[in-house]
Design an enzyme around this catalytic site. Structure first.
Site, mmCIF file in Angstrom:
data_model
loop_
_atom_site.group_PDB
_atom_site.id
_atom_site.type_symbol
_atom_site.label_atom_id
_atom_site.label_comp_id
_atom_site.label_asym_id
_atom_site.label_seq_id
_atom_site.Cartn_x
_atom_site.Cartn_y
_atom_site.Cartn_z
ATOM 1 N N GLY A 217 0.821 -1.211 0.000
ATOM 2 C CA GLY A 217 0.000 0.000 0.000
ATOM 3 C C GLY A 217 0.850 1.253 0.000
ATOM 4 O O GLY A 217 2.084 1.206 -0.073
ATOM 5 N N ILE A 218 0.174 2.385 0.131
ATOM 6 C CA ILE A 218 0.844 3.683 0.074
ATOM 7 C C ILE A 218 1.465 4.016 1.436
ATOM 8 O O ILE A 218 0.973 3.577 2.463
ATOM 9 C CB ILE A 218 -0.184 4.771 -0.350
ATOM 10 C CG1 ILE A 218 0.503 6.068 -0.729
ATOM 11 C CG2 ILE A 218 -1.262 4.979 0.705
ATOM 12 C CD1 ILE A 218 -0.414 7.035 -1.501
ATOM 13 N N GLY A 219 2.565 4.763 1.424
ATOM 14 C CA GLY A 219 3.162 5.218 2.677
ATOM 15 C C GLY A 219 4.522 4.587 2.926
ATOM 16 O O GLY A 219 4.949 3.660 2.230
ATOM 17 N N GLY A 220 5.196 5.113 3.954
ATOM 18 C CA GLY A 220 6.563 4.700 4.235
ATOM 19 C C GLY A 220 6.685 3.232 4.630
ATOM 20 O O GLY A 220 7.600 2.522 4.201
ATOM 21 N N MET A 221 5.743 2.761 5.446
ATOM 22 C CA MET A 221 5.860 1.415 6.014
ATOM 23 C C MET A 221 5.791 0.295 4.971
ATOM 24 O O MET A 221 6.692 -0.572 4.945
ATOM 25 C CB MET A 221 4.748 1.257 7.044
ATOM 26 C CG MET A 221 4.420 -0.120 7.421
ATOM 27 S SD MET A 221 5.137 -0.470 8.945
ATOM 28 C CE MET A 221 4.645 0.924 9.917
ATOM 29 N N GLU A 242 -2.320 -2.447 -6.277
ATOM 30 C CA GLU A 242 -2.940 -1.212 -6.795
ATOM 31 C C GLU A 242 -1.849 -0.218 -7.201
ATOM 32 O O GLU A 242 -1.817 0.280 -8.315
ATOM 33 C CB GLU A 242 -3.805 -0.627 -5.688
ATOM 34 C CG GLU A 242 -4.222 0.798 -5.921
ATOM 35 C CD GLU A 242 -4.902 1.357 -4.680
ATOM 36 O OE1 GLU A 242 -5.467 0.580 -3.886
ATOM 37 O OE2 GLU A 242 -4.884 2.585 -4.503
ATOM 38 N N MET A 317 -3.460 4.584 10.610
ATOM 39 C CA MET A 317 -3.174 5.689 11.536
ATOM 40 C C MET A 317 -3.460 5.296 12.988
ATOM 41 O O MET A 317 -2.701 5.602 13.882
ATOM 42 C CB MET A 317 -4.080 6.887 11.194
ATOM 43 C CG MET A 317 -3.674 7.606 9.952
ATOM 44 S SD MET A 317 -2.317 8.695 10.376
ATOM 45 C CE MET A 317 -1.479 8.740 8.826
ATOM 46 N N GLY A 340 -7.354 1.661 -1.906
ATOM 47 C CA GLY A 340 -7.645 0.249 -2.094
ATOM 48 C C GLY A 340 -7.468 -0.578 -0.836
ATOM 49 O O GLY A 340 -7.382 -1.807 -0.902
HETATM 50 C C1 LIG Z 1 -3.134 4.715 -2.715
HETATM 51 C C2 LIG Z 1 -3.639 3.465 -2.147
HETATM 52 O O1 LIG Z 1 -4.783 3.355 -1.871
HETATM 53 S S1 LIG Z 1 -2.551 2.151 -2.008
HETATM 54 C C3 LIG Z 1 -3.571 0.823 -1.367
HETATM 55 C C4 LIG Z 1 -3.801 0.902 0.126
HETATM 56 N N1 LIG Z 1 -4.397 2.166 0.566
HETATM 57 C C5 LIG Z 1 -4.242 2.628 1.796
HETATM 58 O O2 LIG Z 1 -3.621 1.993 2.609
HETATM 59 C C6 LIG Z 1 -4.874 3.977 2.074
HETATM 60 C C7 LIG Z 1 -4.760 4.405 3.518
HETATM 61 N N2 LIG Z 1 -3.368 4.543 3.982
HETATM 62 C C8 LIG Z 1 -2.656 5.666 3.753
HETATM 63 O O3 LIG Z 1 -3.126 6.604 3.135
HETATM 64 C C9 LIG Z 1 -1.229 5.711 4.259
HETATM 65 O O4 LIG Z 1 -0.723 4.432 4.352
HETATM 66 C C10 LIG Z 1 -1.113 6.419 5.648
HETATM 67 C C11 LIG Z 1 -1.738 7.795 5.584
HETATM 68 C C12 LIG Z 1 -1.770 5.575 6.725
HETATM 69 C C13 LIG Z 1 0.386 6.538 5.977
HETATM 70 O O5 LIG Z 1 1.015 7.226 4.945
HETATM 71 P P1 LIG Z 1 2.424 7.965 5.194
HETATM 72 O O6 LIG Z 1 2.687 8.767 3.994
HETATM 73 O O7 LIG Z 1 3.471 6.990 5.594
HETATM 74 O O8 LIG Z 1 2.019 8.875 6.417
HETATM 75 P P2 LIG Z 1 2.853 9.863 7.320
HETATM 76 O O9 LIG Z 1 3.460 9.145 8.455
HETATM 77 O O10 LIG Z 1 3.760 10.657 6.439
HETATM 78 O O11 LIG Z 1 1.702 10.798 7.911
HETATM 79 C C14 LIG Z 1 0.822 11.470 7.065
HETATM 80 C C15 LIG Z 1 0.262 12.661 7.819
HETATM 81 O O12 LIG Z 1 -0.463 12.230 8.954
HETATM 82 C C16 LIG Z 1 0.003 12.885 10.141
HETATM 83 N N3 LIG Z 1 -0.138 11.900 11.235
HETATM 84 C C17 LIG Z 1 0.345 10.638 11.238
HETATM 85 N N4 LIG Z 1 -0.021 10.025 12.387
HETATM 86 C C18 LIG Z 1 -0.735 10.922 13.092
HETATM 87 C C19 LIG Z 1 -1.372 10.883 14.372
HETATM 88 N N5 LIG Z 1 -1.377 9.777 15.121
HETATM 89 N N6 LIG Z 1 -2.006 12.001 14.800
HETATM 90 C C20 LIG Z 1 -2.037 13.124 14.034
HETATM 91 N N7 LIG Z 1 -1.456 13.212 12.807
HETATM 92 C C21 LIG Z 1 -0.811 12.115 12.354
HETATM 93 C C22 LIG Z 1 1.428 13.241 9.798
HETATM 94 O O13 LIG Z 1 1.890 14.308 10.594
HETATM 95 C C23 LIG Z 1 1.298 13.639 8.330
HETATM 96 O O14 LIG Z 1 0.690 14.911 8.208
HETATM 97 P P3 LIG Z 1 1.454 16.166 7.560
HETATM 98 O O15 LIG Z 1 2.130 15.672 6.297
HETATM 99 O O16 LIG Z 1 0.398 17.156 7.255
HETATM 100 O O17 LIG Z 1 2.438 16.581 8.595
HETATM 101 C C1 LIG Z 2 -6.017 5.791 -4.149
HETATM 102 C C2 LIG Z 2 -7.375 6.251 -4.600
HETATM 103 C C3 LIG Z 2 -7.232 6.975 -5.840
HETATM 104 C C4 LIG Z 2 -8.460 7.378 -6.551
HETATM 105 O O1 LIG Z 2 -9.466 7.736 -5.961
HETATM 106 O O2 LIG Z 2 -8.406 7.393 -7.778
#
Ligand SMILES: CC(=O)SCCNC(=O)CCNC(=O)[C@H](O)C(C)(C)COP(=O)(O)OP(=O)(O)OC[C@H]1O[C@@H](n2cnc3c(N)ncnc32)[C@H](O)[C@@H]1OP(=O)(O)O
Ligand SMILES: CCCC(=O)O
Length: 444
Positions: A217-221, A242, A317, A340
């Protein structure tokens, strides 16, 4: 030659193309790094001539001229399906609205419900057969084109031309205007993995079997997990994901991937969009090892589940003691979107031998240096439930992995608290007791 003449007839300046937009229109800007930049600037210049223009986009990675020209949304109302860091800052200042989706359904929203008066999509140059390629943003592009009353293509030679799959192209006969552009494709590097990210990755890697099919998925982890797979001995892996990210290039180059065990699209890396650095864009350009399909195929849980040994790895989160997962907001602040995550949580779990992981660091340190638990009695007030507790299976933090499927409320609370940062465990136990989900014989 036939297409060259048609190309010349449809080629206009950005200012002329922007004139296609009328007051009251819904205008679609496309997705990810394939969004208009030059027609956006031309449209912004028309602010004083227009009223009530609604823009839709997905994950904007460069500044939007229409928002800069109209931050209070007097003329242009900006709506977005999945926030980037830029988009969430626009929402913080009151310049953006979010559109919730279940991603594999999104092309159907266009087909059945959404109006598109003008679509402006960034694509690669035309080929000898009159086709333009949607590049790294195949996902919903065809659905947008098929619904739009007017289609403007912003043609950019810097965009990689990806191989399909399906639905990766649009023909010159389907479009109205062409505008030429030459901006650099935005690079979206991932943050370097933290120590905790690497601990989490090292817990997940031993659970992955040779021949598994991977989604990140999206993000650092999730990227940290991919980078660690590239350093592992895992072999014969497939990819059905995705989002294509840099870590897949690392895995390919390290020899972990060949797709030989996949049930669908054997031998192909399947994805619906890509975002990363030039490493990703150069890898995907004209590369038959990878195949892009629209999202109604890639993310359909009924398709995902047909790949045996799917491993879906996604980030969240917060989680509460019932096991409800919030991955897209913290309180009322929309951070990203569902994307996704639902599709792959369901599809990976239902695949034969499949595994679905929702991963997070157990705690989060804010800008003031204060540590907060991501594991809470209740989700933060206003947080959106991205994955309901009934669909969640494996939760991972740096303290371990717990499978919630089939577990009662006390087993969930016990398992989830065992994943919390030690500083927060005693308080969480007290809260679980107050919620009547703590078994008296449980260990403290
Ligand atoms: C695109 C896709 O759909 S791929 C298929 C899977 N889809 C998904 O998993 C969608 C949902 N998941 C996600 O969007 C991501 O995995 C996330 C948001 C959970 C993590 O993404 P990352 O880019 O690693 O997040 P990151 O650690 O940089 O934090 C993002 C923001 O949240 C904030 N944040 C993170 N944790 C917290 C918290 N506990 N409380 C408050 N703010 C928080 C950060 O400060 C940052 O905000 P900023 O940029 O305005 O300062
Ligand atoms: C990751 C979701 C992107 C979209 O809505 O197209």
């Amino acid at each position: 030659m036939q297409f060259v003449n048609e190309y010349r007839q449809k080629l206009v300046s950005a200012d002329v193309a922007a004139k296609a937009v009328k007051s009251g229109d819904w205008v679609d800007y496309g997705q990810f790094v394939c969004q208009t930049q030059v027609v956006d600037e031309a449209l912004a210049k028309r602010k004083d001539e227009l009223q009530d223009v609604k823009i839709r986009a997905t994950t904007r990675t460069t500044p939007l001229a229409v928002v800069q020209a109209d931050p209070h949304q007097e003329v242009f109302t900006y709506n977005n399906f999945h926030y980037s860091g830029y988009d969430r800052k626009l929402q913080d200042q009151g310049s953006a609205f979010f559109i919730p989706i279940f991603y594999h359904e999104k092309p159907g929203y266009y087909k059945n419900f959404l109006d598109v008066d003008v679509a402006i999509l960034a694509v690669t140059p035309m080929d000898d057969f009159g086709y333009f390629n949607f590049s790294t943003s195949v996902a919903t592009s065809r659905a947008i084109v098929e619904k739009a009353k007017i289609v403007i293509l912003e043609v950019n030679p810097n965009l990689p031309r990806v191989m399909g799959g399906n639905n990766e192209t649009v023909h010159i006969s389907e479009i109205d205007y062409i505008v030429e552009a030459n901006w650099a494709v935005p690079e979206i590097p991932n943050a370097l993995p933290s120590k905790e990210d690497e601990q989490i990755a090292s817990l997940i890697i031993p659970e992955i079997r040779n021949g598994s099919c991977i989604q990140l998925g999206i993000g650092g982890m999730p990227n940290a997990v991919g980078s660690l797979i590239a350093k592992s001995d895992l072999k014969d892996l497939g990819v059905h994901t995705e989002m294509f990210v840099d870590a897949f290039v690392d895995m390919y180059e390290a020899g972990n991937l060949n797709g030989s065990q996949k049930q669908l699209d054997k031998g192909k890396i399947v994805y619906t969009f890509a975002m990363g650095t030039n490493k990703t864009y150069e890898f995907l350009h004209n590369n038959p090892a990878a195949a892009a399909y629209s999202v109604d195929y890639v993310n359909d849980p009924m398709i995902i589940r047909q790949q045996d040994n799917m491993v879906g790895i996604n980030n969240c989160m917060e989680i509460d003691l019932y096991g409800q997962v919030s991955s897209e907001s913290v309180g009322t602040r929309q951070i990203s979107g569902t994307g996704g995550q639902g599709d792959f949580t369901i599809g990976s779990y239902e695949s034969k031998g499949g595994q679905s992981y929702i991963a997070m660091t157990s705690s989060y340190v804010d800008r003031a240096g204060q540590r907060h638990s991501r594991i809470k009695n209740f989700l933060s007030q206003g947080s959106i439930v991205t994955i309901p507790r009934s669909l969640v299976s494996n939760i991972v933090t740096e303290y371990g992995i717990v499978n919630l499927k089939g577990k009662s409320t006390w087993e969930r609370a016990e398992g989830i608290i065992s994943l919390a940062h030690p500083d927060f465990r005693d308080d969480l136990i007290k809260q679980a007791e107050q919620m009547n989900i703590w078994r008296r014989s449980n260990k403290r």
